[in-house]
Scaffold this motif. Structure first.
Motif, PDB file in Angstrom:
ATOM      1  N   VAL A 111       0.845  -1.370  -0.024  1.00  0.00           N
ATOM      2  CA  VAL A 111       0.134  -0.109   0.033  1.00  0.00           C
ATOM      3  C   VAL A 111       0.890   1.098  -0.043  1.00  0.00           C
ATOM      4  CG1 VAL A 111      -1.875  -0.966   1.094  1.00  0.00           C
ATOM      5  CG2 VAL A 111      -0.265  -0.077   2.539  1.00  0.00           C
ATOM      6  N   ASN A 112       2.070   1.270  -0.159  1.00  0.00           N
ATOM      7  CA  ASN A 112       2.859   2.261  -0.082  1.00  0.00           C
ATOM      8  C   ASN A 112       2.812   3.330  -1.256  1.00  0.00           C
ATOM      9  OD1 ASN A 112       5.330   1.937   2.018  1.00  0.00           O
ATOM     10  ND2 ASN A 112       5.180  -0.099   1.139  1.00  0.00           N
ATOM     11  N   ILE A 113       2.302   2.714  -2.254  1.00  0.00           N
ATOM     12  CA  ILE A 113       2.158   3.639  -3.454  1.00  0.00           C
ATOM     13  C   ILE A 113       0.685   3.638  -3.638  1.00  0.00           C
ATOM     14  CG2 ILE A 113       2.161   3.751  -5.896  1.00  0.00           C
ATOM     15  CD1 ILE A 113       4.876   2.390  -5.710  1.00  0.00           C
ATOM     16  N   SER A 114      -0.162   2.525  -3.628  1.00  0.00           N
ATOM     17  CA  SER A 114      -1.554   2.504  -3.973  1.00  0.00           C
ATOM     18  C   SER A 114      -2.555   3.177  -2.694  1.00  0.00           C
ATOM     19  CB  SER A 114      -2.047   1.155  -3.906  1.00  0.00           C
ATOM     20  OG  SER A 114      -1.968   0.429  -2.800  1.00  0.00           O
ATOM     21  N   ALA A 115      -1.886   3.515  -1.659  1.00  0.00           N
ATOM     22  CA  ALA A 115      -2.627   4.222  -0.600  1.00  0.00           C
ATOM     23  C   ALA A 115      -2.867   5.791  -1.034  1.00  0.00           C
ATOM     24  CB  ALA A 115      -1.951   4.078   1.006  1.00  0.00           C
ATOM     25  N   VAL A 116      -1.940   6.211  -1.830  1.00  0.00           N
ATOM     26  CA  VAL A 116      -1.671   7.674  -2.174  1.00  0.00           C
ATOM     27  C   VAL A 116      -1.935   7.950  -3.762  1.00  0.00           C
ATOM     28  CG1 VAL A 116      -0.218   9.965  -1.972  1.00  0.00           C
ATOM     29  CG2 VAL A 116      -0.123   8.098  -0.298  1.00  0.00           C
ATOM     30  N   VAL A 117      -1.694   6.836  -4.530  1.00  0.00           N
ATOM     31  CA  VAL A 117      -1.866   6.970  -5.979  1.00  0.00           C
ATOM     32  C   VAL A 117      -2.825   6.150  -6.492  1.00  0.00           C
ATOM     33  CG1 VAL A 117      -0.393   6.597  -8.321  1.00  0.00           C
ATOM     34  CG2 VAL A 117       0.542   7.642  -6.299  1.00  0.00           C
ATOM     35  N   ASP A 118      -3.738   6.787  -7.422  1.00  0.00           N
ATOM     36  CA  ASP A 118      -4.821   5.865  -8.120  1.00  0.00           C
ATOM     37  C   ASP A 118      -4.069   5.197  -8.935  1.00  0.00           C
ATOM     38  OD1 ASP A 118      -6.912   4.852  -9.613  1.00  0.00           O
ATOM     39  OD2 ASP A 118      -8.192   6.702  -9.302  1.00  0.00           O
ATOM     40  N   VAL A 119      -3.791   3.857  -8.822  1.00  0.00           N
ATOM     41  CA  VAL A 119      -3.020   3.041  -9.917  1.00  0.00           C
ATOM     42  C   VAL A 119      -3.855   2.669 -10.786  1.00  0.00           C
ATOM     43  CG1 VAL A 119      -1.831   0.562  -9.907  1.00  0.00           C
ATOM     44  CG2 VAL A 119      -1.396   1.962  -7.793  1.00  0.00           C
ATOM     45  N   ASP A 120      -4.953   2.511 -10.825  1.00  0.00           N
ATOM     46  CA  ASP A 120      -5.751   2.261 -11.891  1.00  0.00           C
ATOM     47  C   ASP A 120      -6.047   3.376 -13.145  1.00  0.00           C
ATOM     48  OD1 ASP A 120      -6.648  -0.305 -11.094  1.00  0.00           O
ATOM     49  OD2 ASP A 120      -8.393   0.653  -9.876  1.00  0.00           O
ATOM     50  N   LYS A 121      -6.071   4.562 -12.595  1.00  0.00           N
ATOM     51  CA  LYS A 121      -5.689   5.688 -13.385  1.00  0.00           C
ATOM     52  C   LYS A 121      -4.384   5.935 -14.099  1.00  0.00           C
ATOM     53  CE  LYS A 121      -8.839   9.734 -12.087  1.00  0.00           C
ATOM     54  NZ  LYS A 121      -8.710  10.857 -11.322  1.00  0.00           N
ATOM     55  N   VAL A 122      -3.452   5.591 -13.454  1.00  0.00           N
ATOM     56  CA  VAL A 122      -2.346   5.560 -14.015  1.00  0.00           C
ATOM     57  C   VAL A 122      -1.934   4.592 -15.202  1.00  0.00           C
ATOM     58  CG1 VAL A 122       0.478   5.000 -13.563  1.00  0.00           C
ATOM     59  CG2 VAL A 122      -0.958   6.325 -11.943  1.00  0.00           C
ATOM     60  N   VAL A 123      -2.579   3.320 -14.988  1.00  0.00           N
ATOM     61  CA  VAL A 123      -2.547   2.222 -15.837  1.00  0.00           C
ATOM     62  C   VAL A 123      -3.520   2.520 -17.203  1.00  0.00           C
ATOM     63  CG1 VAL A 123      -3.489  -0.107 -16.417  1.00  0.00           C
ATOM     64  CG2 VAL A 123      -2.018   0.325 -14.192  1.00  0.00           C
ATOM     65  N   LYS A 124      -4.527   3.141 -16.864  1.00  0.00           N
ATOM     66  CA  LYS A 124      -5.401   3.806 -18.002  1.00  0.00           C
ATOM     67  C   LYS A 124      -4.920   4.714 -18.647  1.00  0.00           C
ATOM     68  CE  LYS A 124      -9.985   2.201 -15.776  1.00  0.00           C
ATOM     69  NZ  LYS A 124     -10.728   2.821 -14.924  1.00  0.00           N
ATOM     70  N   ALA A 125      -3.928   5.646 -18.236  1.00  0.00           N
ATOM     71  CA  ALA A 125      -3.162   6.730 -18.781  1.00  0.00           C
ATOM     72  C   ALA A 125      -2.300   6.100 -19.634  1.00  0.00           C
ATOM     73  CB  ALA A 125      -2.758   7.771 -17.698  1.00  0.00           C
TER      74      ALA A 125
END
Length: 141
Positions: free
Chosen positions: A18-32
């Protein structure tokens, strides 16, 4: 002059637990990333550096005939060599790899989720732009 092969880029975004996913919307990054020139596949995984994460990258390299790999995760100092070994296992040039540090340079220093997600996307886009220009040097005798 040798023919330059088409860039077939894979983008792999790590949650780092959760080090990244707690702060970054990983799904949005993948879609972009999915919509960018040359990107054939973009996906996320909870621990990309784990054996299953590395196997996911290796399987996608083979399945999609990828020749450029980007991992958006932690510091290259920690796992760059881990991911270069994956490329070597797939018979790819280990230097056709870019790492976007979205943990230390983003998730750990940005509290606002929207801003952190925008920054992660920007770091991934930068890696995509860089890797588009990677070319093998001619072999010298």
């Amino acid at each position: 002059m040798a023919q330059i092969e088409e860039n077939r880029i894979g983008v792999f975004v790590c949650h780092c637990g959760v080090n990244i996913s707690a702060v970054v919307d990983v799904d949005k990054v993948v879609k972009a990333a999915s919509g960018q020139k040359g990107v054939i596949v973009a996906r996320d995984y909870k621990f990309m550096c784990s054996t299953p994460g590395q196997e996911l990258i290796l399987a996608d390299i083979k399945k999609h005939n990828l020749n450029r790999i980007i991992v958006a995760a932690c510091s290259p100092r920690l796992h760059e060599e881990t991911f270069k070994k994956v490329l070597l296992a797939a018979d790819l040039n280990a230097y056709f790899f870019q790492m976007a540090n979205i943990r230390e340079q983003d998730a750990w220093v940005t509290e606002d989720k929207e801003k952190a997600t925008e920054k992660a996307i920007s770091l991934v886009f930068g890696a995509i732009q860089r890797i588009q220009h990677h070319e093998p040097l001619p072999i010298r005798e």
